[in-house]
Scaffold this active site. Structure first.
Site, mmCIF file in Angstrom:
data_model
loop_
_atom_site.group_PDB
_atom_site.id
_atom_site.type_symbol
_atom_site.label_atom_id
_atom_site.label_comp_id
_atom_site.label_asym_id
_atom_site.label_seq_id
_atom_site.Cartn_x
_atom_site.Cartn_y
_atom_site.Cartn_z
ATOM 1 N N GLU A 1 3.108 7.182 -2.309
ATOM 2 C CA GLU A 1 1.612 6.518 -1.463
ATOM 3 C C GLU A 1 1.398 8.384 -1.193
ATOM 4 O O GLU A 1 0.426 8.384 -0.814
ATOM 5 C CB GLU A 1 2.969 6.343 -0.122
ATOM 6 C CG GLU A 1 3.161 5.171 -0.421
ATOM 7 C CD GLU A 1 3.974 4.788 1.564
ATOM 8 O OE1 GLU A 1 2.993 4.507 2.612
ATOM 9 O OE2 GLU A 1 4.858 4.395 1.299
ATOM 10 N N GLY A 2 1.425 9.309 -2.355
ATOM 11 C CA GLY A 2 0.345 9.654 -2.261
ATOM 12 C C GLY A 2 -0.457 10.322 -3.460
ATOM 13 O O GLY A 2 -0.791 9.220 -3.759
#
Length: 404
Positions: free
Chosen positions: A183-184
């Site tokens: 999710e980065g």
């Protein structure tokens, strides 16, 4: 605010790493054995290619579904392929639908309509000759993890069923819930150092390309990710704080507990709500009755104390963020729109102090008995302003706020 090239940097690091592995393997067919997992394209030097064949040979596509807690988005990436060079993002096509997959937890079959609609966008964008070689993936954010029992698994199985019939290149493991690193973001070698902030419903993420050796040495080992792409080493600071997404944080500030309904006639009473407010709020399929606290200390000061107590020592400060340009997505965008700080269609720049002052204004308006059509806005803005400061962003730090 739409950023086709920045989408390559920020969106779906897990998806893109896998995808670029595919296209790199495809493009280096002359150096390695042909993979039986992805159809290969070779230039036939004995024939004159048609214009459509030239397009197919010069470009490859990747299709990424981002299944968030409030909506599902499709990003169709078009990569230009050149000999002995890394793929270059030539174009991105984007569409979004609401609600999110979790809304269909009790009737997964109904999720198919939206998925098929987004797949039609992909089929209208990708040349049919490239469907079978265009990777199709879906990554769900932490909000899906909050569903009780096996509901998330059943929903993802429904996605796999739809994808398996799509005619795009698909494998069952291409559909999953992202971990914190996924999710980065991804730092490109030709792109200035940037970072990404994402505030979802169930979790919040911070990711940036590491430049300071001190940060690498002092950060927890699971916050730092190192990988190689195109023979270049990349170091990322990336962490997902589960339970600190806006909806989960809202519940915690109100005094509730994730996945635990209130017993009988119990209510959540909070100083972050107008004193005369009473209503119901649903989160992760649990319906809560919430009320404002009787008048006393000013709402902003009372709410601020509650938020600070909830988040105390739950996030890590990183001094390096002060010197990095950051892009902020999801609820950072939504709440900036609610405040009128940015144009809903274009996005814009917001300072941390804008969220702080916005929280004070909204909360004080509630204290004065002002009309409030968004009863949680005081709480939400107070939380966002505290979260950013806890992550070590100073009040004068400017963020580029974008629709994701």
């Amino acid at each position: 605010m739409r950023f086709p090239k920045l989408a390559f940097i920020f969106m779906f690091v897990g998806c893109l790493v896998v995808y670029l592995t595919y296209v790199k393997r495809h493009y280096e067919y002359s150096k390695t054995p042909v993979s039986d997992q992805l159809p290969q394209y070779r230039m036939d030097t004995h024939k004159h290619p048609t214009s459509s064949q030239v397009v197919s040979e010069n470009f490859q596509y990747g299709i990424m579904f981002d299944a968030g807690s409030t909506g599902t988005r499709i990003h169709i990436f078009k990569f230009q392929m050149e000999p002995n060079e890394a793929p270059k993002l030539a174009q991105e096509t984007f569409r979004a639908i609401k609600p999110g997959l979790s809304a269909y937890a009790d009737d997964p079959e109904k999720s198919k309509e939206g998925l098929l609609g987004l797949l039609k966008v992909a089929k209208d964008t990708v040349p049919e000759t490239l469907w079978s070689s265009s990777p199709l993936m879906l990554r769900a954010t932490a909000g899906l993890r909050l569903l009780p029992g096996e509901k998330a698994t059943i929903l993802l199985d429904k996605v796999r069923e739809v994808f398996s019939e799509s005619l795009f290149f698909y494998r069952p493991d291409s559909v999953s819930i992202m971990d914190g690193t996924d999710e980065g973001s991804l730092h490109g070698t030709e792109t200035p150092t940037v970072g990404m902030l994402d505030l979802g419903g169930g979790s919040t993420q911070i990711t940036f390309a590491l430049q300071d050796e001190k940060t690498i040495q002092t950060s927890p080992i699971d916050y730092v990710t190192s990988f190689q792409m195109f023979n270049i080493s990349h170091a990322l600071y990336s962490h997902s704080y589960l339970g600190l997404g806006l909806m989960s944080a809202r519940l915690a500030v109100l005094g509730g507990f994730e996945g635990q309904p209130l017993a009988g006639p119990q209510e959540l009473i909070s100083p972050c709500l107008a004193s005369d407010y009473s209503g119901q709020w649903e989160h992760a399929e649990v319906l809560y009755t919430v009320k404002g606290q009787k008048e006393g200390e000013p709402i902003y000061e009372s709410c601020l104390k509650k938020v600070e107590k909830m988040i105390y020592k739950r996030v890590r400060k990183t001094e390096e963020v002060k010197d990095i340009d950051f892009y902020a997505f999801s609820y950072y965008y939504d709440k900036a729109v609610d405040l009128g700080l940015i144009d809903e269609s274009k996005g814009g720049s917001v300072r941390v102090s804008d969220y702080i002052e916005g929280a004070k204004k909204v909360c004080n308006n509630m204290s004065a008995g002002g009309i409030n059509e968004t009863p949680f806005l005081c709480l939400d803005l107070t939380y966002i302003s505290v979260l950013l400061q806890e992550l070590d962003f100073p009040p004068d730090k400017e963020l580029k706020v974008c629709y994701s």
